[in-house]
Design an enzyme around this catalytic site. Structure first.
Site, PDB file in Angstrom:
ATOM      1  N   LYS A   1      26.945  33.760  33.225  1.00 29.00           N
ATOM      2  CA  LYS A   1      27.234  35.101  32.687  1.00 29.00           C
ATOM      3  C   LYS A   1      28.720  35.449  32.818  1.00 29.00           C
ATOM      4  O   LYS A   1      29.243  36.257  32.054  1.00 29.00           O
ATOM      5  CB  LYS A   1      26.321  36.157  33.303  1.00 29.00           C
TER       6      LYS A   1
ATOM      7  N   TRP B   1      32.382  41.459  47.367  1.00 29.80           N
ATOM      8  CA  TRP B   1      30.915  41.387  47.448  1.00 29.80           C
ATOM      9  C   TRP B   1      30.471  41.079  48.877  1.00 29.80           C
ATOM     10  O   TRP B   1      29.500  41.656  49.377  1.00 29.80           O
ATOM     11  CB  TRP B   1      30.402  40.335  46.464  1.00 29.80           C
TER      12      TRP B   1
HETATM   13  N1  LIG Z   1      32.600  41.366  43.574  1.00 29.45           N
HETATM   14  C1  LIG Z   1      31.447  41.538  42.940  1.00 29.45           C
HETATM   15  O1  LIG Z   1      31.183  42.594  42.327  1.00 29.45           O
HETATM   16  C2  LIG Z   1      30.421  40.431  42.992  1.00 29.45           C
HETATM   17  C3  LIG Z   1      29.089  40.757  42.760  1.00 29.45           C
HETATM   18  C4  LIG Z   1      28.121  39.759  42.780  1.00 29.45           C
HETATM   19  C5  LIG Z   1      28.498  38.458  43.052  1.00 29.45           C
HETATM   20  N2  LIG Z   1      29.795  38.158  43.285  1.00 29.45           N
HETATM   21  C6  LIG Z   1      30.119  36.752  43.595  1.00 29.45           C
HETATM   22  O2  LIG Z   1      30.295  36.631  45.006  1.00 29.45           O
HETATM   23  C7  LIG Z   1      31.236  35.587  45.292  1.00 29.45           C
HETATM   24  C8  LIG Z   1      32.298  36.134  46.218  1.00 29.45           C
HETATM   25  O3  LIG Z   1      32.934  37.207  45.568  1.00 29.45           O
HETATM   26  P1  LIG Z   1      33.708  38.364  46.350  1.00 29.45           P
HETATM   27  O4  LIG Z   1      33.809  39.496  45.375  1.00 29.45           O
HETATM   28  O5  LIG Z   1      33.081  38.622  47.672  1.00 29.45           O
HETATM   29  O6  LIG Z   1      35.147  37.702  46.636  1.00 29.45           O
HETATM   30  P2  LIG Z   1      36.561  38.226  46.097  1.00 29.45           P
HETATM   31  O7  LIG Z   1      36.680  38.027  44.632  1.00 29.45           O
HETATM   32  O8  LIG Z   1      36.809  39.587  46.648  1.00 29.45           O
HETATM   33  O9  LIG Z   1      37.534  37.141  46.748  1.00 29.45           O
HETATM   34  C9  LIG Z   1      38.379  37.379  47.804  1.00 29.45           C
HETATM   35  C10 LIG Z   1      37.888  36.636  49.030  1.00 29.45           C
HETATM   36  O10 LIG Z   1      38.317  35.267  48.991  1.00 29.45           O
HETATM   37  C11 LIG Z   1      38.882  34.965  50.249  1.00 29.45           C
HETATM   38  N3  LIG Z   1      39.827  33.842  50.154  1.00 29.45           N
HETATM   39  C12 LIG Z   1      41.061  33.834  49.611  1.00 29.45           C
HETATM   40  N4  LIG Z   1      41.604  32.603  49.749  1.00 29.45           N
HETATM   41  C13 LIG Z   1      40.691  31.856  50.412  1.00 29.45           C
HETATM   42  C14 LIG Z   1      40.644  30.499  50.841  1.00 29.45           C
HETATM   43  N5  LIG Z   1      41.653  29.665  50.634  1.00 29.45           N
HETATM   44  N6  LIG Z   1      39.517  30.054  51.449  1.00 29.45           N
HETATM   45  C15 LIG Z   1      38.471  30.882  51.647  1.00 29.45           C
HETATM   46  N7  LIG Z   1      38.440  32.177  51.270  1.00 29.45           N
HETATM   47  C16 LIG Z   1      39.544  32.637  50.649  1.00 29.45           C
HETATM   48  C17 LIG Z   1      39.576  36.255  50.647  1.00 29.45           C
HETATM   49  O11 LIG Z   1      39.855  36.254  52.007  1.00 29.45           O
HETATM   50  C18 LIG Z   1      38.506  37.254  50.272  1.00 29.45           C
HETATM   51  O12 LIG Z   1      37.538  37.374  51.292  1.00 29.45           O
HETATM   52  C19 LIG Z   1      31.769  35.114  43.928  1.00 29.45           C
HETATM   53  O13 LIG Z   1      31.076  33.951  43.546  1.00 29.45           O
HETATM   54  C20 LIG Z   1      31.415  36.249  42.986  1.00 29.45           C
HETATM   55  O14 LIG Z   1      31.194  35.821  41.657  1.00 29.45           O
HETATM   56  C21 LIG Z   1      30.771  39.110  43.288  1.00 29.45           C
HETATM   57  O1  LIG Z   2      33.383  41.447  38.550  1.00 25.14           O
HETATM   58  P1  LIG Z   2      32.788  40.161  38.067  1.00 25.14           P
HETATM   59  O2  LIG Z   2      33.101  39.903  36.624  1.00 25.14           O
HETATM   60  O3  LIG Z   2      33.132  39.015  38.962  1.00 25.14           O
HETATM   61  O4  LIG Z   2      31.210  40.361  38.126  1.00 25.14           O
HETATM   62  C1  LIG Z   2      30.672  40.937  39.296  1.00 25.14           C
HETATM   63  C2  LIG Z   2      29.197  40.642  39.485  1.00 25.14           C
HETATM   64  O5  LIG Z   2      28.917  39.277  39.343  1.00 25.14           O
HETATM   65  C3  LIG Z   2      28.299  41.506  38.663  1.00 25.14           C
HETATM   66  O6  LIG Z   2      26.956  41.286  39.014  1.00 25.14           O
END
Ligand SMILES: NC(=O)c1ccc[n+]([C@@H]2O[C@H](COP(=O)([O-])OP(=O)(O)OC[C@H]3O[C@@H](n4cnc5c(N)ncnc54)[C@H](O)[C@@H]3O)[C@@H](O)[C@H]2O)c1
Ligand SMILES: O=P(O)(O)OC[C@H](O)CO
Length: 359
Positions: free
Chosen positions: A209, A18
């Protein structure tokens, strides 16, 4: 003489799936908008990919080959391996890391950022608070760094946003002075922003969620159909509403009808990682941790830990039976119940009580 335009500097704290998708939007907006500095720093938790630093790969190829392969980041997004270096001059800090890492990052940043900075948290999750409750991530950021923190949550699966498929999102921001800046740096013609002032409810929707999505994955793994999944989504929504009502009174019901509410619940329960791993958990009998490592290539699941954090509070308050779906997801993830017990746990849900006087 014409007044010099004040340019806000933006730092994205995080570069996962994200984080990278949002960097694409923020980078383009910063380059286009006159009130933002072109250069956007993006803190990257450094790792080595095939013998080369990920920051170097991103800065040379403009692609996060590990967490968002196949998508070009704008060249004005600069990957920085030191979080203090990335954040020190920023006026807007966009936090987007898996929630389990936020406290450590805030401790590192304490006293090292501009005192006038503001934050926007895209992080979905909670943390355990002293005294048996939970903490909202935005509250942790505000408390640790002494800066205001708004939130952004919505039906936003990162890969679809990166592909520029139309969707909506919700910013929760009480500060009317900050809200336009937050909206402008995020909004595009395919990523539409609605700003509401109900910050806490927006954030709680985004965290809860993920627990419901794990339940949706269980019913997919068990081979139930769409009706069962719709029931899980509805009961999950009712528990989300009750949770906000009981623990964060004063929030608005209308917030649940924004993208951060019903819409995110639907997209996550069909297309998210939590659902996918939970389905595999049921089908293979392997542990969630093993499946997370194997299926997500370093991306992190938020649902099972969030279920644990929520249960910590519910158990302390003797309220587990008021939230049977959240409780069942927690117990199944922990191995205290089997996945096939899930339906029995929600069969006599408090929501099934007779709601009209029967003759
Ligand atoms: N991926 C999606 O579709 C999505 C969409 C909306 C919201 N989110 C939310 O955004 C937030 C971040 O999600 P994401 O998808 O960007 O991350 P991700 O699930 O891709 O996590 C990987 C990230 O964590 C980092 N990481 C690993 N170990 C670490 C450590 N010890 N300290 C710090 N960072 C470390 C990695 O370098 C990488 O950047 C979460 O709360 C998630 O719920 C995600
Ligand atoms: O892939 P999830 O289950 O972490 O969900 C991704 C986002 O939060 C959707 O909005």
């Amino acid at each position: 003489m014409a007044e010099k335009q004040i340019k806000n500097r933006v730092c994205i704290v995080g570069s996962g799936n994200w984080g990278s998708a949002i960097a694409k939007i923020v980078g383009r907006n910063a380059a286009r908008l006159p009130n933002f500095e072109d250069k956007v720093t993006m803190w990257v938790y450094e790792e080595i990919i095939e013998g080369k630093k990920l920051t170097e790969i991103i800065n040379e190829t403009h692609e996060n080959v590990k967490y968002l392969p196949g998508h070009q980041l704008p060249p004005n997004v600069v990957a920085v391996p030191d979080v203090v270096e990335a954040a020190k001059d920023a006026d807007l800090l966009i936090f987007v890391v898996p929630h389990q890492f936020v406290r450590t990052i805030c401790s590192t940043l304490l006293g090292k950022i501009k005192p006038t900075a503001a934050a926007l948290s895209l992080i979905k999750g909670f943390d355990i608070a002293e005294g048996g409750g939970i903490d909202l991530i935005s509250h942790i950021i505000t408390r640790c760094l002494k800066i205001p923190c708004a939130v952004l949550m919505g039906a936003n699966i990162a890969s679809e946003v990166a592909e520029e498929k139309f969707c909506e999102t919700t910013i929760g921001c009480r500060d009317v002075m900050l809200a336009p800046m937050m909206r402008d740096i995020i909004q595009t013609d395919y990523f539409r922003v609605v700003v509401v002032d109900d910050e806490d409810a927006v954030e709680i929707c985004g965290a809860l969620k993920n627990i419901v999505a794990v339940g949706a994955g269980f019913v997919d793994g068990l081979g139930f159909g769409d009706n069962t999944k719709a029931a899980v989504i509805r009961l999950g929504l009712m528990e989300m509403i009750k949770f906000v009502d009981v623990f964060y009174p004063g929030s608005k019901l209308s917030t649940f009808f924004e993208s951060c509410g019903v819409a995110d619940l639907i997209t996550t329960c069909y297309g998210g990682r939590n659902r996918r791993v939970a389905e595999a958990f049921v089908k293979t009998g392997r542990s969630i941790k093993e499946l997370e490592d194997e299926m997500l290539n370093g991306q992190k699941l938020q649902g099972p830990i969030t279920a644990e954090e929520v249960n910590h509070m519910l158990a302390n308050k003797n309220m587990e039976n008021k939230f049977p779906l959240f409780t069942a997801v927690f117990r199944i993830c922990r191995g205290e119940l089997k996945p096939h017990d899930f339906i029995d746990c929600i069969r006599s849900h408090p929501e099934h009580m007779v709601k009209v006087a029967m003759k």
